[in-house]
Design a protein around this motif. Sequence first.
Motif, PDB file in Angstrom:
ATOM      1  N   TYR B 114      -4.687  -1.313   4.363  1.00 28.51           N
ATOM      2  CA  TYR B 114      -3.993  -0.388   3.462  1.00 28.51           C
ATOM      3  C   TYR B 114      -4.295   1.066   3.827  1.00 28.51           C
ATOM      4  O   TYR B 114      -3.391   1.874   4.030  1.00 28.51           O
ATOM      5  N   GLU B 119       1.467  -1.416   4.617  1.00 27.86           N
ATOM      6  CA  GLU B 119       1.733  -1.985   3.295  1.00 27.86           C
ATOM      7  C   GLU B 119       1.204  -3.406   3.145  1.00 27.86           C
ATOM      8  O   GLU B 119       0.917  -3.846   2.033  1.00 27.86           O
ATOM      9  N   SER B 122      -1.635  -4.512   0.874  1.00 29.45           N
ATOM     10  CA  SER B 122      -1.526  -4.752  -0.574  1.00 29.45           C
ATOM     11  C   SER B 122      -0.943  -6.128  -0.886  1.00 29.45           C
ATOM     12  O   SER B 122      -0.730  -6.454  -2.051  1.00 29.45           O
ATOM     13  N   ASN B 123      -0.659  -6.888   0.143  1.00 30.43           N
ATOM     14  CA  ASN B 123      -0.174  -8.255  -0.067  1.00 30.43           C
ATOM     15  C   ASN B 123      -1.370  -9.192   0.082  1.00 30.43           C
ATOM     16  O   ASN B 123      -1.544  -9.847   1.101  1.00 30.43           O
ATOM     17  N   PHE B 124      -2.206  -9.224  -0.956  1.00 31.99           N
ATOM     18  CA  PHE B 124      -3.486  -9.925  -0.872  1.00 31.99           C
ATOM     19  C   PHE B 124      -3.287 -11.428  -0.683  1.00 31.99           C
ATOM     20  O   PHE B 124      -2.592 -12.071  -1.462  1.00 31.99           O
ATOM     21  N   ASP B 130      -3.434  -9.587  -8.882  1.00 34.39           N
ATOM     22  CA  ASP B 130      -3.880  -8.214  -9.123  1.00 34.39           C
ATOM     23  C   ASP B 130      -2.904  -7.206  -8.531  1.00 34.39           C
ATOM     24  O   ASP B 130      -2.216  -7.479  -7.555  1.00 34.39           O
ATOM     25  N   PHE B 131      -2.892  -6.031  -9.145  1.00 29.21           N
ATOM     26  CA  PHE B 131      -2.028  -4.968  -8.640  1.00 29.21           C
ATOM     27  C   PHE B 131      -2.657  -4.315  -7.413  1.00 29.21           C
ATOM     28  O   PHE B 131      -3.860  -4.369  -7.222  1.00 29.21           O
ATOM     29  N   PRO B 132      -1.805  -3.677  -6.619  1.00 29.08           N
ATOM     30  CA  PRO B 132      -2.351  -2.939  -5.483  1.00 29.08           C
ATOM     31  C   PRO B 132      -3.047  -1.657  -5.953  1.00 29.08           C
ATOM     32  O   PRO B 132      -2.930  -1.282  -7.120  1.00 29.08           O
ATOM     33  N   ILE B 133      -3.714  -1.002  -5.037  1.00 28.13           N
ATOM     34  CA  ILE B 133      -4.357   0.285  -5.326  1.00 28.13           C
ATOM     35  C   ILE B 133      -3.306   1.257  -5.844  1.00 28.13           C
ATOM     36  O   ILE B 133      -2.191   1.320  -5.324  1.00 28.13           O
ATOM     37  N   CYS B 134      -3.656   2.002  -6.867  1.00 22.59           N
ATOM     38  CA  CYS B 134      -2.715   2.959  -7.450  1.00 22.59           C
ATOM     39  C   CYS B 134      -3.159   4.375  -7.120  1.00 22.59           C
ATOM     40  O   CYS B 134      -4.290   4.760  -7.413  1.00 22.59           O
ATOM     41  N   VAL B 135      -2.276   5.145  -6.542  1.00 26.47           N
ATOM     42  CA  VAL B 135      -2.613   6.515  -6.164  1.00 26.47           C
ATOM     43  C   VAL B 135      -2.262   7.547  -7.244  1.00 26.47           C
ATOM     44  O   VAL B 135      -3.089   8.391  -7.559  1.00 26.47           O
ATOM     45  N   ASP B 330       3.238  -3.835  12.029  1.00 22.81           N
ATOM     46  CA  ASP B 330       4.378  -4.475  11.381  1.00 22.81           C
ATOM     47  C   ASP B 330       5.666  -4.075  12.104  1.00 22.81           C
ATOM     48  O   ASP B 330       5.730  -3.020  12.740  1.00 22.81           O
ATOM     49  N   MET B 335      10.436  -2.043   6.839  1.00 20.11           N
ATOM     50  CA  MET B 335      10.754  -0.942   5.908  1.00 20.11           C
ATOM     51  C   MET B 335      11.940  -1.309   5.020  1.00 20.11           C
ATOM     52  O   MET B 335      12.045  -0.865   3.889  1.00 20.11           O
TER      53      MET B 335
END
Lengths: 326, 361
Positions: B114, B119, B122-124, B130-135, B330, B335
């Motif tokens: 990440y 990206e 964030s696809n654990f 759980d949600f991904p990291i939030c900026v 990737d 995208m």
Amino acid sequence: MNTINLIEAINQALVYELSNDPTVVVFGEDVGINGGVFRATTNLQMQFGKERVFDTPLAENMIAGLAIGMATQGLKPVAEIQFMGFIYAAIDQIISHASRLRNRTRGRLSCPIVIRTPFGAGIHAPEHHSESTEAIFAHIPGLRVVVPSSPARAYGLLLAAIRDVDPVIFLEPTRLYRLAKQEVPDTGDALPLDVCFILRTGKDITLVSWGAMIHETLKVAEYLSTIGIEAEVIDVATLKPLDIKTILNSVERTGRCVIVHEATKTCGVGAEIAALLAEFGLTFLLAPIQRVTAFDVIVPLSKLEHYYLPTEERIIQAVKKAMEFT
Amino acid sequence: MEITQKIIAEFEVKYIQFLDPQGNLLQDLPNSLQDIKKVVELYRAMVETREFDAKAILLQRTGKLGTYPSILGQEAIGVGIGAAMRLNDIFCPYYRDCGTQFWRGVKMSEILLYWGGDERGSNFVNNKQDFPICVPVASQTLYAVGVAAAIKLKKEPRVVVTAVGDGGTSRGDFYEAINLAGVWQLPIVFIINNNQWAISVPRSQQTLAFTLAQKGIAAGIYNEQVDGNDVIAMYYAVQKAVEKARNGQGPSLIEALTYRLSDHTTADDAKRYRSVEELEKHRLEDPILRLYQYLLLKKVWNEKEENNLKEKAANKVQLAVEEYFGIKPDSPLAMFDHLYAKLPDALVIQREEVSRLFGDL
């Protein structure tokens, strides 16, 4: 016969979907016992209970966040923002999270929400109640922006929006809420998203519009017919993603195009349509593309709003200008 | 004329601490940590998290990772939250929560991926909920209440935990979220990582409120302040709050007092705005150091085990780094491929253009 106006069609679609999909929940400010300030959610709480139709505290960004969080847990939230002028507080959740949750988790989480909001001028509403800022949302990748312009399309498009698996901003033209009635059978049949609707065929000129201005545009087309000009009228309906093919096909036949929208001109969705026509259809064009829009000013209070809104006369002038080129 | 006023409400803010900075136990261990092995587990996780953190900074400095926000000094918060949650609970993190994420099955290589700019991080693979990291600061608290509302509606015995920094508590998002959690009695726990700094703005310039915990009072939700450098206190407070929420007794707000021993991120230089003296003073409160001292005092830990643990942690992190390095870039077409469930016709031309220009790697 089930003859209803646009706001009743919204209600009918919500009832249908609440009845047939147990995951649908409807919420927002005053949508419960009050049935919404425009009555879109009338009787829904009574019929479906407070667990499925409920009022929220007054905080728009929270309403959007609430919808996003619920959507990730298998629910289908249909959230109401009371007026488009109040949706700006929710833009962070919509842009930073709803539109990109699927992409940023590579499909692990997604966000099937509908955010409904009344929009547009012409009902003598107070300040901040007459916005048409659809272009803000049409600019955002990952969103769908849908605008109905008749009771039947409101019903069919709202069903489609709720059933869609990605976030939809659903803009309801307040000026059309009670303007006209039509027969809308409660069949549960959705209309397609991502396509334009050809409301009237004609060989001479293409009139492209959406939302409340469809009303004036259709009237102008009727008038033009009496003076020997057959206009094709296209209701864009889904502003994002844009079905430019249908518009291009029409302009290929007519060679002339007038775009009519209530939003201000600069960077409006009309600019995007005009650019795409220039990019892919320049050789079809017999005349410069005309835009009839609101002026690039802040939407005025009620006393001046009829100067702000595009008029039938302005549309006719634009058509005549386009027809002058031979 | 004398105007009389009645006191109609009074409020209190409680503070809890088990270990002092020297590692002395100030009160009996909570029941849930009577088994000392569990305390050792918390210690291991904190050491691993710190090892990861140091490595991530090193990778950034050598151009192998993008901007990275260090969690140095805040390991007790991350690990305390992680250990207190159940696996099927839902965590809505911000960007200083990798300690919790690792405990909950998120791979170290994913967090590196990440911050390395991919990206897919964030696809654990091992944690689907759980949600991904939030900026965007504090915005995670708003969808977190949405998740909690859904859980409550579906009557699931699950709890949402979300974390926010001290700066984030100044945002409307935070107030809107705790307000809804209170009025709807949602199964959610809010953790404030009060590390005293929001980039260069100190806690004293965020709010005049004496504590951040007391913000919960306005929302009508239970609040308390915890020594965030004391993993025992963190675990105890969060577990209590999580189980309370699970039992339908409503949300909680926990302010964890700690200190950001690092820069805000690798793109920041804290020397510009805070003194070395202040930093050194707070180093003495280090959460790992104090638990180490406690375990030594308890004679359940020794230098040999410490060295073993450090070696194992270093190996684990090194394996994660190698896994991260081994992940091929990737495809540029990605995208487009996760923008909508099905690519709209309007985007087909642009996707084809990318394919033509860059190919499907």
